[in-house]
Enzyme design. Structure first.
Site, PDB file in Angstrom:
ATOM      1  N   TYR A  93      -7.867   9.551  -2.071  1.00  0.00           N
ATOM      2  CA  TYR A  93      -7.927   8.547  -3.363  1.00  0.00           C
ATOM      3  C   TYR A  93      -9.233  10.201  -4.133  1.00  0.00           C
ATOM      4  O   TYR A  93      -8.651  10.101  -5.392  1.00  0.00           O
ATOM      5  CB  TYR A  93      -8.785   7.417  -3.073  1.00  0.00           C
ATOM      6  CG  TYR A  93      -9.167   6.489  -4.205  1.00  0.00           C
ATOM      7  CD1 TYR A  93      -8.528   6.449  -5.070  1.00  0.00           C
ATOM      8  CD2 TYR A  93     -10.174   6.394  -4.888  1.00  0.00           C
ATOM      9  CE1 TYR A  93      -7.989   5.429  -6.324  1.00  0.00           C
ATOM     10  CE2 TYR A  93     -10.533   5.812  -5.879  1.00  0.00           C
ATOM     11  CZ  TYR A  93      -9.754   5.240  -7.027  1.00  0.00           C
ATOM     12  OH  TYR A  93      -9.716   4.741  -8.085  1.00  0.00           O
TER      13      TYR A  93
ATOM     14  N   ASP B 235       7.878   5.142 -12.481  1.00  0.00           N
ATOM     15  CA  ASP B 235       7.862   5.808 -11.355  1.00  0.00           C
ATOM     16  C   ASP B 235       7.341   7.014 -11.629  1.00  0.00           C
ATOM     17  O   ASP B 235       7.896   7.963 -12.474  1.00  0.00           O
ATOM     18  CB  ASP B 235       8.907   6.266 -10.065  1.00  0.00           C
ATOM     19  CG  ASP B 235       8.157   7.275  -9.255  1.00  0.00           C
ATOM     20  OD1 ASP B 235       7.203   7.704  -9.152  1.00  0.00           O
ATOM     21  OD2 ASP B 235       9.436   7.662  -8.388  1.00  0.00           O
ATOM     22  N   VAL B 236       5.803   7.175 -11.744  1.00  0.00           N
ATOM     23  CA  VAL B 236       5.412   7.883 -12.788  1.00  0.00           C
ATOM     24  C   VAL B 236       5.279   9.194 -12.210  1.00  0.00           C
ATOM     25  O   VAL B 236       4.555  10.331 -12.492  1.00  0.00           O
ATOM     26  CB  VAL B 236       3.647   8.210 -12.406  1.00  0.00           C
ATOM     27  CG1 VAL B 236       3.129   6.675 -13.908  1.00  0.00           C
ATOM     28  CG2 VAL B 236       2.932   7.550 -11.484  1.00  0.00           C
TER      29      VAL B 236
ATOM     30  N   ASN C 230      -3.077   4.552 -16.223  1.00  0.00           N
ATOM     31  CA  ASN C 230      -3.700   4.224 -15.609  1.00  0.00           C
ATOM     32  C   ASN C 230      -3.253   4.338 -14.014  1.00  0.00           C
ATOM     33  O   ASN C 230      -4.026   3.395 -12.881  1.00  0.00           O
ATOM     34  CB  ASN C 230      -3.819   2.565 -16.629  1.00  0.00           C
ATOM     35  CG  ASN C 230      -4.294   1.880 -15.414  1.00  0.00           C
ATOM     36  OD1 ASN C 230      -5.444   1.159 -14.970  1.00  0.00           O
ATOM     37  ND2 ASN C 230      -3.478   0.978 -14.754  1.00  0.00           N
TER      38      ASN C 230
ATOM     39  N   THR D 187      -9.825  -5.893  -9.378  1.00  0.00           N
ATOM     40  CA  THR D 187      -8.340  -5.885  -9.164  1.00  0.00           C
ATOM     41  C   THR D 187      -7.628  -5.723  -7.692  1.00  0.00           C
ATOM     42  O   THR D 187      -8.106  -6.088  -7.114  1.00  0.00           O
ATOM     43  CB  THR D 187      -7.841  -4.249  -9.893  1.00  0.00           C
ATOM     44  OG1 THR D 187      -8.400  -3.524  -8.893  1.00  0.00           O
ATOM     45  CG2 THR D 187      -8.764  -4.146 -11.053  1.00  0.00           C
TER      46      THR D 187
ATOM     47  N   LYS E 283      -8.853  11.346  -7.285  1.00  0.00           N
ATOM     48  CA  LYS E 283      -9.637  11.133  -8.667  1.00  0.00           C
ATOM     49  C   LYS E 283     -10.663  12.495  -9.157  1.00  0.00           C
ATOM     50  O   LYS E 283     -10.656  12.905 -10.682  1.00  0.00           O
ATOM     51  CB  LYS E 283     -10.511   9.848  -8.826  1.00  0.00           C
ATOM     52  CG  LYS E 283      -9.456   9.133  -8.495  1.00  0.00           C
ATOM     53  CD  LYS E 283      -8.955   8.622  -9.014  1.00  0.00           C
ATOM     54  CE  LYS E 283      -7.791   7.178  -9.475  1.00  0.00           C
ATOM     55  NZ  LYS E 283      -6.953   7.010  -9.983  1.00  0.00           N
TER      56      LYS E 283
ATOM     57  N   ASP F   9       5.376   0.643 -14.764  1.00  0.00           N
ATOM     58  CA  ASP F   9       5.199   0.310 -14.166  1.00  0.00           C
ATOM     59  C   ASP F   9       6.613   0.450 -13.022  1.00  0.00           C
ATOM     60  O   ASP F   9       7.771  -0.166 -13.420  1.00  0.00           O
ATOM     61  CB  ASP F   9       4.525  -1.155 -13.568  1.00  0.00           C
ATOM     62  CG  ASP F   9       3.560  -1.398 -12.704  1.00  0.00           C
ATOM     63  OD1 ASP F   9       3.776  -1.561 -11.361  1.00  0.00           O
ATOM     64  OD2 ASP F   9       2.769  -1.370 -13.193  1.00  0.00           O
TER      65      ASP F   9
ATOM     66  N   MET G 225      -6.143  -3.731 -14.049  1.00  0.00           N
ATOM     67  CA  MET G 225      -6.869  -2.665 -15.317  1.00  0.00           C
ATOM     68  C   MET G 225      -5.291  -3.316 -16.653  1.00  0.00           C
ATOM     69  O   MET G 225      -5.621  -3.137 -17.618  1.00  0.00           O
ATOM     70  CB  MET G 225      -7.329  -1.488 -14.851  1.00  0.00           C
ATOM     71  CG  MET G 225      -8.689  -2.330 -14.426  1.00  0.00           C
ATOM     72  SD  MET G 225     -10.249  -0.584 -14.637  1.00  0.00           S
ATOM     73  CE  MET G 225      -9.044   0.659 -13.364  1.00  0.00           C
TER      74      MET G 225
END
Length: 244
Positions: free
Chosen positions: A150, A60-61, A87, A185, A154, A37, A18
């Site tokens: 997850y 690295d987020v 994202n 994805t 979220k 990324d 995505m």
């Protein structure tokens, strides 16, 4: 004219899936895009495909230092930051009894902590310019139950979006969440998930899994000035799943 002419966007997790679809559409609509990324080869290749309108930064987020690096390099290259699309995200095809503490912490660090650090770091720049749009990619599982780990993160992204939207609204910075359902994805193409995804598709009111580009069109709208009066809102693109 494009919907994002003159805008500069950071999109995390954009080397594939995505995020890559978002980056391609944003460039098509006139934006300068910073692709971030952990996957250097894929991210570099995509940036090369998109030409002078895009750069890639390995990122690295879950690292505050990496976030500051991304902000600094974005400003050095393109001069400003108008849009952030948080994202990047992961999940594991494991149930409650099988997911480990290590797994859980990894999901938290990327999905939740990474989003928090992005909002916190980029908002400082947007507040200074009295404008900006932050789009946090949550999930259908930020609205209804799903896999442990997850789903938890979220839901947290959904709540974080509302809290940040209220705090940043007086500065002209909008914060919204997008909630995709099942999308084609690499995340859903993990070993062992094929049959589950096939069966899940049968339960979708539209009877199919979405293409990444279908999500990108909604993300574009939310990020752009077309959604100038929307903040703290949830935008759902799930084929009707949450309506059941």
């Amino acid at each position: 004219m494009g919907k994002l002419d003159g805008k500069v966007a950071i999109i995390t997790g954009a080397a594939q899936g995505m995020g890559a679809a978002h980056a391609k559409l944003f460039v098509k609509e006139g934006a300068k895009v910073v692709i971030t990324d952990v996957k250097e080869a894929e991210g570099t290749q995509l940036a090369q495909e998109l030409g002078d309108a895009a750069i890639f930064i390995q990122h690295d987020v879950s690292s505050a230092a990496d976030w500051q690096k991304v902000v600094d390099q974005t400003k050095a290259t393109f001069g400003r930051i108008d849009i952030l699309v948080n994202n990047a995200g992961i999940t594991f095809a494991k149930g409650l009894q099988d997911i480990s503490e290590e797994d859980y912490i990894k999901i938290f660090k990327i999905n939740q902590l990474g989003t928090f650090l992005g909002v916190k770091t980029v908002a400082k720049e947007m507040v200074a310019q009295h404008a900006g749009s932050i789009v946090n990619i949550s999930s259908l599982n930020g609205l209804v139950g799903g896999a442990v780990g997850y789903t938890d993160t979220k839901f947290a992204v959904r709540g974080m979006t509302k809290a940040a939207a209220l705090e940043l609204a007086p500065s002209g910075v909008r914060v919204n969440s997008v909630h995709p359902g099942v999308i084609e994805t690499p995340m859903i193409s993990q070993p062992g998930t094929e049959e589950a995804v096939k069966q899940f598709a049968k339960a979708i009111p539209l009877r199919r899994i979405a293409k990444p580009e279908e999500v990108s069109k909604l993300v574009l709208f939310v990020a752009s000035d077309d959604a100038s009066y929307a903040t703290g809102s949830e935008f759902v693109v799930d084929g009707g799943m949450s309506a059941q």
